[in-house]
Design an enzyme around this catalytic site. Structure first.
Site, PDB file in Angstrom:
ATOM      1  N   HIS A  55       0.844  -1.193   0.000  1.00 55.92           N
ATOM      2  CA  HIS A  55       0.000   0.000   0.000  1.00 55.92           C
ATOM      3  C   HIS A  55       0.880   1.244   0.000  1.00 55.92           C
ATOM      4  CE1 HIS A  55      -2.935   2.956   1.213  1.00 55.92           C
ATOM      5  NE2 HIS A  55      -3.885   2.083   0.953  1.00 55.92           N
ATOM      6  N   TYR A 107      -8.127   9.803   4.756  1.00 56.40           N
ATOM      7  CA  TYR A 107      -8.312  10.629   5.945  1.00 56.40           C
ATOM      8  C   TYR A 107      -9.295  11.726   5.574  1.00 56.40           C
ATOM      9  CZ  TYR A 107      -3.876   8.437   7.334  1.00 56.40           C
ATOM     10  OH  TYR A 107      -2.888   7.540   7.640  1.00 56.40           O
ATOM     11  N   PRO A 162      -2.460   5.713  17.685  1.00 56.67           N
ATOM     12  CA  PRO A 162      -2.436   5.011  16.382  1.00 56.67           C
ATOM     13  C   PRO A 162      -2.539   5.953  15.181  1.00 56.67           C
ATOM     14  CG  PRO A 162      -4.552   4.684  17.474  1.00 56.67           C
ATOM     15  CD  PRO A 162      -3.711   5.502  18.413  1.00 56.67           C
ATOM     16  N   LYS A 185       2.385   3.693  14.077  1.00 55.99           N
ATOM     17  CA  LYS A 185       3.795   3.464  14.412  1.00 55.99           C
ATOM     18  C   LYS A 185       3.996   2.387  15.487  1.00 55.99           C
ATOM     19  CE  LYS A 185       5.605   6.783  11.886  1.00 55.99           C
ATOM     20  NZ  LYS A 185       6.042   6.361  10.553  1.00 55.99           N
ATOM     21  N   TYR A 218       6.035   9.058   7.293  1.00 57.47           N
ATOM     22  CA  TYR A 218       4.842   8.214   7.344  1.00 57.47           C
ATOM     23  C   TYR A 218       5.213   6.728   7.326  1.00 57.47           C
ATOM     24  CZ  TYR A 218      -0.045   7.025   6.083  1.00 57.47           C
ATOM     25  OH  TYR A 218      -1.328   6.546   6.053  1.00 57.47           O
TER      26      TYR A 218
HETATM   27  C1  LIG Z   1      -7.059   0.499  17.003  1.00 55.87           C
HETATM   28  C2  LIG Z   1      -5.576   0.388  16.882  1.00 55.87           C
HETATM   29  C3  LIG Z   1      -4.967   0.433  15.626  1.00 55.87           C
HETATM   30  C4  LIG Z   1      -3.591   0.346  15.497  1.00 55.87           C
HETATM   31  N1  LIG Z   1      -3.025   0.391  14.244  1.00 55.87           N
HETATM   32  C5  LIG Z   1      -1.678   0.296  14.115  1.00 55.87           C
HETATM   33  C6  LIG Z   1      -1.057   0.222  12.809  1.00 55.87           C
HETATM   34  O1  LIG Z   1      -1.718   0.263  11.774  1.00 55.87           O
HETATM   35  N2  LIG Z   1       0.318   0.099  12.757  1.00 55.87           N
HETATM   36  C7  LIG Z   1       1.072   0.040  13.911  1.00 55.87           C
HETATM   37  O2  LIG Z   1       2.309  -0.053  13.813  1.00 55.87           O
HETATM   38  N3  LIG Z   1       0.519   0.050  15.145  1.00 55.87           N
HETATM   39  C8  LIG Z   1      -0.838   0.169  15.273  1.00 55.87           C
HETATM   40  N4  LIG Z   1      -1.411   0.115  16.523  1.00 55.87           N
HETATM   41  C9  LIG Z   1      -0.557  -0.079  17.705  1.00 55.87           C
HETATM   42  C10 LIG Z   1      -0.158  -1.556  17.901  1.00 55.87           C
HETATM   43  O3  LIG Z   1      -1.295  -2.390  17.905  1.00 55.87           O
HETATM   44  C11 LIG Z   1       0.604  -1.710  19.215  1.00 55.87           C
HETATM   45  O4  LIG Z   1       1.638  -0.743  19.240  1.00 55.87           O
HETATM   46  C12 LIG Z   1       1.226  -3.107  19.341  1.00 55.87           C
HETATM   47  O5  LIG Z   1       0.217  -4.051  19.643  1.00 55.87           O
HETATM   48  C13 LIG Z   1       2.296  -3.139  20.444  1.00 55.87           C
HETATM   49  O6  LIG Z   1       2.771  -4.444  20.584  1.00 55.87           O
HETATM   50  P1  LIG Z   1       3.333  -4.956  21.982  1.00 55.87           P
HETATM   51  O7  LIG Z   1       3.728  -6.357  21.776  1.00 55.87           O
HETATM   52  O8  LIG Z   1       4.358  -4.012  22.503  1.00 55.87           O
HETATM   53  O9  LIG Z   1       2.106  -4.831  22.998  1.00 55.87           O
HETATM   54  P2  LIG Z   1       0.702  -5.595  22.974  1.00 55.87           P
HETATM   55  O10 LIG Z   1       0.290  -5.933  21.598  1.00 55.87           O
HETATM   56  O11 LIG Z   1      -0.212  -4.756  23.802  1.00 55.87           O
HETATM   57  O12 LIG Z   1       0.995  -6.951  23.727  1.00 55.87           O
HETATM   58  C14 LIG Z   1       1.213  -6.991  25.124  1.00 55.87           C
HETATM   59  C15 LIG Z   1       0.850  -8.372  25.652  1.00 55.87           C
HETATM   60  O13 LIG Z   1       1.170  -8.453  27.037  1.00 55.87           O
HETATM   61  C16 LIG Z   1       0.111  -9.110  27.709  1.00 55.87           C
HETATM   62  N5  LIG Z   1       0.124  -8.687  29.113  1.00 55.87           N
HETATM   63  C17 LIG Z   1      -0.236  -7.480  29.618  1.00 55.87           C
HETATM   64  N6  LIG Z   1      -0.092  -7.463  30.944  1.00 55.87           N
HETATM   65  C18 LIG Z   1       0.371  -8.691  31.302  1.00 55.87           C
HETATM   66  C19 LIG Z   1       0.705  -9.288  32.548  1.00 55.87           C
HETATM   67  N7  LIG Z   1       0.582  -8.618  33.709  1.00 55.87           N
HETATM   68  N8  LIG Z   1       1.140 -10.569  32.574  1.00 55.87           N
HETATM   69  C20 LIG Z   1       1.285 -11.254  31.398  1.00 55.87           C
HETATM   70  N9  LIG Z   1       0.968 -10.754  30.195  1.00 55.87           N
HETATM   71  C21 LIG Z   1       0.520  -9.469  30.143  1.00 55.87           C
HETATM   72  C22 LIG Z   1      -1.147  -8.670  26.962  1.00 55.87           C
HETATM   73  O14 LIG Z   1      -2.221  -9.577  27.160  1.00 55.87           O
HETATM   74  C23 LIG Z   1      -0.652  -8.647  25.519  1.00 55.87           C
HETATM   75  O15 LIG Z   1      -0.847  -9.882  24.866  1.00 55.87           O
HETATM   76  C24 LIG Z   1      -2.793   0.203  16.668  1.00 55.87           C
HETATM   77  C25 LIG Z   1      -3.393   0.124  17.935  1.00 55.87           C
HETATM   78  C26 LIG Z   1      -4.765   0.230  18.057  1.00 55.87           C
HETATM   79  C27 LIG Z   1      -5.399   0.153  19.423  1.00 55.87           C
END
Ligand SMILES: Cc1cc2nc3c(=O)[nH]c(=O)nc-3n(C[C@H](O)[C@H](O)[C@H](O)COP(=O)(O)OP(=O)(O)OC[C@H]3O[C@@H](n4cnc5c(N)ncnc54)[C@H](O)[C@@H]3O)c2cc1C
Length: 407
Positions: free
Chosen positions: A94, A219, A311, A315, A404
């Site tokens: 994309h 957008y 979001p 990023k 971006y």
């Molecule tokens: C609506 C939306 C759209 C988005 N779109 C984009 C996009 O297009 N591109 C992009 O780059 N980012 C996007 N993001 C952001 C992206 O989803 C997050 O930045 C990403 O999920 C971060 O990954 P992570 O592994 O750090 O954390 P998470 O995905 O939050 O994973 C953390 C994990 O830790 C677990 N956990 C939490 N607490 C505990 C505990 N006490 N004990 C054990 N396990 C625990 C949780 O259950 C979870 O599975 C978006 C977010 C949202 C909400």
């Protein structure tokens, strides 16, 4: 003791004999989101013993629809480390986004601007599913339904609760990959700086079982508030609607959502949206948090645990993958070569990139949203000027494209 592994695997060299500790490993990873799973896979690929503990059950992790836009760096990391098969087969390239407002619509072909790079659209839950499969194939140890309750950064020890009771587990190193509401960041000392910013904006994040209605991410800027359209897969599209921060998502019926999208997306002028069943509606508050430094003793924060990001510029998952790769390399250098240089520099290597992503996300928030502080006319004027510049200025489009898709 922790519950049984998700899939039976031969033990592969776990360290033994740490007094008073039920389970121990070399790198203990809290959280099975993109950051924890990329880190786990890269470490397993380098022969490092790992244990991932995850609070949610497997089904929940596999169905959490969040991110979708992977930048070129993320795609490269995944492909280079043998984690990109699903993304390469089912992901879609994309490279164009559109801005729609009262003065019409214009497109920015960002794949031909800046560094000439595009996104790969691949739903986060599909990526997480691929990463779990691969991690288990690499002999990784993964336990679902384990909630970490307390963390000791000095000894890399966690306390946890699961269906069988409570216990403790320990690693030589501890990776906090537990997202923005996790516990590991609370184990950092008081002296750590926690930058927090509420951007004063909320989105109703909607998933619709409908094909995309436009070829590009769109957008839409409207006096009623921002609306966004983003493809996720051939049959699923994400929409966003700016809503008051204290709004109730359940007050948004399907009909109300489609009606608001019609108005803000100006479908009377640009053509109808392809409708479908709405499968998710949730309020997302556009907030940022940056922890500085993101490491202390044996604890290293990765992804949203280190820096929650709105979001608005997609990023978060990209930062998570970037940091996971840097930490994996640093841990391998420390464990295999007794070289701790990169590990010591982990925080200072990541933080400038985190701040650049935060800065561009804030830039996008300002571009897309109406005023939140009562200065309506002035803010509207600034927004129009910025959009006009983005439409007319080649230099502005190069700036936009570089930030971006980049990290
Ligand atoms: C609506 C939306 C759209 C988005 N779109 C984009 C996009 O297009 N591109 C992009 O780059 N980012 C996007 N993001 C952001 C992206 O989803 C997050 O930045 C990403 O999920 C971060 O990954 P992570 O592994 O750090 O954390 P998470 O995905 O939050 O994973 C953390 C994990 O830790 C677990 N956990 C939490 N607490 C505990 C505990 N006490 N004990 C054990 N396990 C625990 C949780 O259950 C979870 O599975 C978006 C977010 C949202 C909400």
């Amino acid at each position: 003791m922790l519950p049984h592994r998700d899939r039976a695997r031969p033990a592969s060299g776990a360290e033994k004999g740490l007094a008073g500790v039920d389970d121990h490993t070399t790198v203990l990873i809290v959280g099975a989101g993109p950051s924890g799973l990329v880190l786990g896979n890269l470490l397993r690929g380098a022969g490092v013993e790992t244990l991932v503990v995850e609070r949610a059950q497997r089904e929940q992790v596999l169905t959490r629809a969040r991110a979708g836009f992977l930048g070129p760096h993320s795609a490269r990391v995944l492909a280079e480390h043998g984690l990109g098969a699903g993304m390469l087969h089912r992901g879609r390239t994309h490279g164009v986004c559109a801005f729609r407002g009262g003065d019409g619509e214009f497109e920015v072909d960002y794949s031909r601007r800046g560094r000439g790079e595009a996104h790969t659209v691949y739903p986060q839950q599909d990526l997480v599913s691929d990463l779990i499969e691969e991690y288990l194939d690499r002999g990784g140890d993964l336990r679902f339904g384990v909630t970490v309750t307390d963390v000791d950064a000095r000894t890399a020890t966690i306390g946890y609760r699961d269906a069988t009771g409570t216990g403790r587990a320990r690693g030589r190193f501890l990776a906090g990959c537990d997202g923005s509401n996790g516990v590991t960041r609370h184990a950092l000392p008081e002296s750590v700086t926690r930058h927090r910013q509420d951007h004063g904006v909320a989105w109703l994040a909607v998933l619709a079982e409908a094909p995309q209605s436009m070829a590009a991410v769109t957008y839409a800027l409207h006096d009623d508030g921002f609306a966004g359209h983003m493809a996720r897969s051939p049959d699923v599209t994400r929409y966003y609607l700016q809503v008051p921060p204290d709004d109730d998502p359940e007050a948004w019926t399907d009909d109300r959502i489609w009606a608001a999208l019609d108005v803000r997306m100006r479908t009377a002028e640009f053509g109808p949206l392809r409708r479908g069943r709405i499968t998710e509606r949730r309020i997302v508050h556009l907030r940022s948090e940056v922890v500085d430094p993101i490491q202390h003793d044996r604890l290293f924060l990765v992804g949203d645990a280190a820096s929650a990001i709105s979001p608005s510029a997609a990023k978060g998952a990209n930062l998570a993958i970037m940091e996971a790769e840097l930490l994996a390399r640093a841990l391998v250098a420390a464990l295999h070569h007794d070289d701790h240089t990169a590990l010591a520099a982990y925080s200072s290597t990541c933080l400038p990139r985190i701040w650049r992503a935060q800065e561009f996300s804030r830039w996008m928030i300002d571009l897309l949203h109406g005023p939140t502080d009562g200065s309506a006319d002035f803010q509207r004027g600034l927004r129009h000027a910025r959009l006009d510049s983005l439409r007319d200025s080649d230099a502005h489009q190069h700036f936009f494209a570089e930030h971006y898709v980049g990290i």
